[in-house]
Enzyme design. Structure first.
Site, PDB file in Angstrom:
ATOM      1  CG  HIS A 264       3.634   6.971  27.419  1.00 49.12           C
ATOM      2  ND1 HIS A 264       3.650   8.019  26.901  1.00 49.12           N
ATOM      3  CD2 HIS A 264       2.644   6.134  26.749  1.00 49.12           C
ATOM      4  CE1 HIS A 264       2.601   8.365  27.409  1.00 49.12           C
ATOM      5  NE2 HIS A 264       1.961   6.718  27.145  1.00 49.12           N
TER       6      HIS A 264
ATOM      7  CB  CYS B   3      -3.875   5.107  20.999  1.00 42.28           C
ATOM      8  SG  CYS B   3      -3.291   5.401  18.849  1.00 42.28           S
TER       9      CYS B   3
HETATM   10  N1  COA Z   1      -2.617  19.901  11.889  1.00 43.57           N
HETATM   11  C1  COA Z   1      -4.048  20.443  11.010  1.00 43.57           C
HETATM   12  N2  COA Z   1      -4.237  19.814  10.165  1.00 43.57           N
HETATM   13  C2  COA Z   1      -2.955  19.169   9.240  1.00 43.57           C
HETATM   14  C3  COA Z   1      -1.626  18.909  10.084  1.00 43.57           C
HETATM   15  C4  COA Z   1      -1.590  19.504  11.696  1.00 43.57           C
HETATM   16  N3  COA Z   1       0.186  19.062  11.781  1.00 43.57           N
HETATM   17  N4  COA Z   1      -1.210  18.191   9.088  1.00 43.57           N
HETATM   18  C5  COA Z   1      -1.640  17.884   8.191  1.00 43.57           C
HETATM   19  N5  COA Z   1      -2.605  18.363   7.809  1.00 43.57           N
HETATM   20  C6  COA Z   1      -4.155  19.198   7.112  1.00 43.57           C
HETATM   21  C7  COA Z   1      -3.214  19.226   5.769  1.00 43.57           C
HETATM   22  O1  COA Z   1      -3.269  20.486   5.928  1.00 43.57           O
HETATM   23  C8  COA Z   1      -4.576  18.935   4.687  1.00 43.57           C
HETATM   24  O2  COA Z   1      -5.273  19.745   4.954  1.00 43.57           O
HETATM   25  P1  COA Z   1      -6.314  19.963   3.882  1.00 43.57           P
HETATM   26  O3  COA Z   1      -7.633  19.017   3.447  1.00 43.57           O
HETATM   27  O4  COA Z   1      -7.522  21.060   4.512  1.00 43.57           O
HETATM   28  O5  COA Z   1      -5.293  20.853   1.994  1.00 43.57           O
HETATM   29  C9  COA Z   1      -5.204  17.136   5.623  1.00 43.57           C
HETATM   30  O6  COA Z   1      -4.571  17.244   6.088  1.00 43.57           O
HETATM   31  C10 COA Z   1      -4.519  16.181   4.902  1.00 43.57           C
HETATM   32  O7  COA Z   1      -2.963  15.998   4.884  1.00 43.57           O
HETATM   33  P2  COA Z   1      -1.797  15.535   4.693  1.00 43.57           P
HETATM   34  O8  COA Z   1      -0.690  15.281   4.469  1.00 43.57           O
HETATM   35  O9  COA Z   1      -2.706  14.131   2.991  1.00 43.57           O
HETATM   36  O10 COA Z   1      -2.266  13.992   5.926  1.00 43.57           O
HETATM   37  P3  COA Z   1      -3.188  12.730   6.157  1.00 43.57           P
HETATM   38  O11 COA Z   1      -4.531  13.219   5.554  1.00 43.57           O
HETATM   39  O12 COA Z   1      -1.819  12.275   5.759  1.00 43.57           O
HETATM   40  O13 COA Z   1      -3.072  12.859   7.980  1.00 43.57           O
HETATM   41  C11 COA Z   1      -1.670  13.319   9.755  1.00 43.57           C
HETATM   42  C12 COA Z   1      -2.171  13.098   8.607  1.00 43.57           C
HETATM   43  C13 COA Z   1      -0.794  13.229  10.591  1.00 43.57           C
HETATM   44  C14 COA Z   1      -2.174  15.005   9.399  1.00 43.57           C
HETATM   45  C15 COA Z   1      -3.019  12.762  10.664  1.00 43.57           C
HETATM   46  O14 COA Z   1      -2.988  11.444   9.972  1.00 43.57           O
HETATM   47  C16 COA Z   1      -2.979  13.060  11.872  1.00 43.57           C
HETATM   48  O15 COA Z   1      -2.847  14.284  12.547  1.00 43.57           O
HETATM   49  N6  COA Z   1      -2.767  12.190  13.081  1.00 43.57           N
HETATM   50  C17 COA Z   1      -2.491  12.060  14.438  1.00 43.57           C
HETATM   51  C18 COA Z   1      -2.836  11.245  15.114  1.00 43.57           C
HETATM   52  C19 COA Z   1      -2.596  11.069  16.047  1.00 43.57           C
HETATM   53  O16 COA Z   1      -3.025  11.911  16.421  1.00 43.57           O
HETATM   54  N7  COA Z   1      -2.407   9.880  17.386  1.00 43.57           N
HETATM   55  C20 COA Z   1      -2.554   9.981  18.501  1.00 43.57           C
HETATM   56  C21 COA Z   1      -1.353   9.953  19.209  1.00 43.57           C
HETATM   57  S1  COA Z   1       0.398   8.672  19.474  1.00 43.57           S
HETATM   58 ZN    ZN Z   2       0.022   6.745  25.274  1.00 38.32          ZN
END
Ligand code: COA
Ligand code: ZN
Length: 315
Positions: A205, A238
């Site tokens: 990738h 990203c």
């Molecule tokens: N989809 C939707 N909501 C999610 C989720 C998911 N996969 N995982 C966690 N949540 C929600 C939780 O339910 C919680 O909701 P609430 O506040 O209403 O209770 C909230 O998000 C926080 O949950 P938590 O487990 O504490 O997560 P976090 O704040 O530490 O965030 C991720 C972790 C992984 C959810 C977040 O960082 C994320 O989505 N990152 C994506 C990164 C990305 O897409 N990068 C690009 C691709 S490489």
């Molecule tokens: Zn990429």
């Protein structure tokens, strides 16, 4: 003729970082054009937190629409954790990817976990997905360099790949998240990984930040890799990795591979329709290194859909 397998990631990697947000129906229209161009594997969306990536908030609706319109398409989706996996399962997903960054800081920025926690999280998510009968992929992000911690040592990458192999992940995607790889580093990396992991279980990738994505792809092809991610028009980047530019452009990959004797079944003329649509929606010019030339050939009516020049076709 030998084939290569392309996963077009433009609806996910391509759209997750764009200032312009597409509606669910606009994303579906983009996917329709990709399918019409011959793409058989598409990363449709990601089931991540909508507050982290608002562009992907419609993941469930989009995936359901794509599955019902294109039941034969190999749709894949990114999930960051078990919650994302459950959302993907309910929407009908049959393949998921998890993301394990090679450094502690990058995991913290991306999914708010340490490297050790992220590794466990990715292993648990892959195990659970396999128990649901899904095919699984692991992105190993910042595989060459991390924007926060610098060079990723190859042995670190190998150790993470082996930890994911231990849970029988089906495919390991070596992701050059910030586009800093070079052909020599790709060769060196694959010569080490290749000892431990079968080549047909690895995919590459690349991002084209420094203009080397096609050269890096060639190095990977020479090393025996046949699976590549790319995005139409090079759309992508990203949001959590400063300096990450667009992906290897699908048109550059197809032009290079088909002109070098690999089959892809992708129609370059129709791929240009995808890029034109994306440019229109993003309101800015897109396109990989070959786009201007391809567009000119199409305008003149001279474009071989396979990208072969005169004297190169099988006829
Ligand atoms: N989809 C939707 N909501 C999610 C989720 C998911 N996969 N995982 C966690 N949540 C929600 C939780 O339910 C919680 O909701 P609430 O506040 O209403 O209770 C909230 O998000 C926080 O949950 P938590 O487990 O504490 O997560 P976090 O704040 O530490 O965030 C991720 C972790 C992984 C959810 C977040 O960082 C994320 O989505 N990152 C994506 C990164 C990305 O897409 N990068 C690009 C691709 S490489
Ligand atoms: Zn990429």
């Amino acid at each position: 003729m030998e084939s290569i397998w392309i996963t077009d990631v433009s609806p996910r990697d391509g759209l997750q970082n764009q200032p312009k947000h597409l509606s669910t129906h606009e994303k579906l229209a983009l996917i329709r054009l990709l399918v019409a161009a011959g793409l058989e594997r598409i990363e449709v969306t990601s089931f991540v937190s909508p507050s982290a990536v608002p562009q992907m908030a419609d993941a469930a609706d989009l995936l359901s629409l794509v599955i019902s319109e294109f039941p034969k398409l190999q749709s894949t989706v990114l999930v960051p954790n078990l919650k994302g996996l459950e959302r993907a399962r309910l929407a009908g997903a049959s393949e998921i990817s998890v993301v394990l960054a090679a450094t502690d800081t990058m995991n913290r920025k991306n999914i708010n976990q340490s490297l050790a926690d992220a590794t466990r999280n990715c292993q648990d998510t892959v195990r659970a997905a396999k128990a649901m009968g899904m095919r699984t992929r692991t992105y190993l992000a910042v595989a060459f360099d991390c924007p926060f911690e610098g060079v990723t040592p190859v042995p670190t990458l190998l150790a993470l790949a082996q930890q994911m192999q231990a849970v029988q992940v089906d495919e390991i995607v070596i992701a050059d998240t910030i586009g800093s790889a070079t052909p020599g580093r790709v060769r060196d990396c694959l010569s080490v990984l290749g000892w431990a992991i079968p080549m047909n279980q690895l995919a590459m990738h690349f991002h084209d930040t420094r203009g080397l994505a096609v050269a890096n792809t060639w190095a990977a092809l020479e090393a025996g890799i046949r699976r590549f991610d790319a995005s139409a028009g090079g759309l992508g980047g990203c949001p959590f990795a400063p300096g990450a530019a667009g992906n290897l452009a699908t048109e550059d990959l197809v032009l290079m591979a088909q002109g070098s004797g690999f089959q892809t079944n992708i129609d370059l003329g129709r791929l240009l329709d995808v890029i034109e649509f994306a440019q229109h929606k993003m309101d800015r010019p897109l396109g990989g290194r070959s786009y201007s030339w391809l567009a000119l050939q199409k305008q003149k009516g001279d474009l071989d859909p396979r990208g072969l020049s005169q004297g190169q076709s099988d006829a």
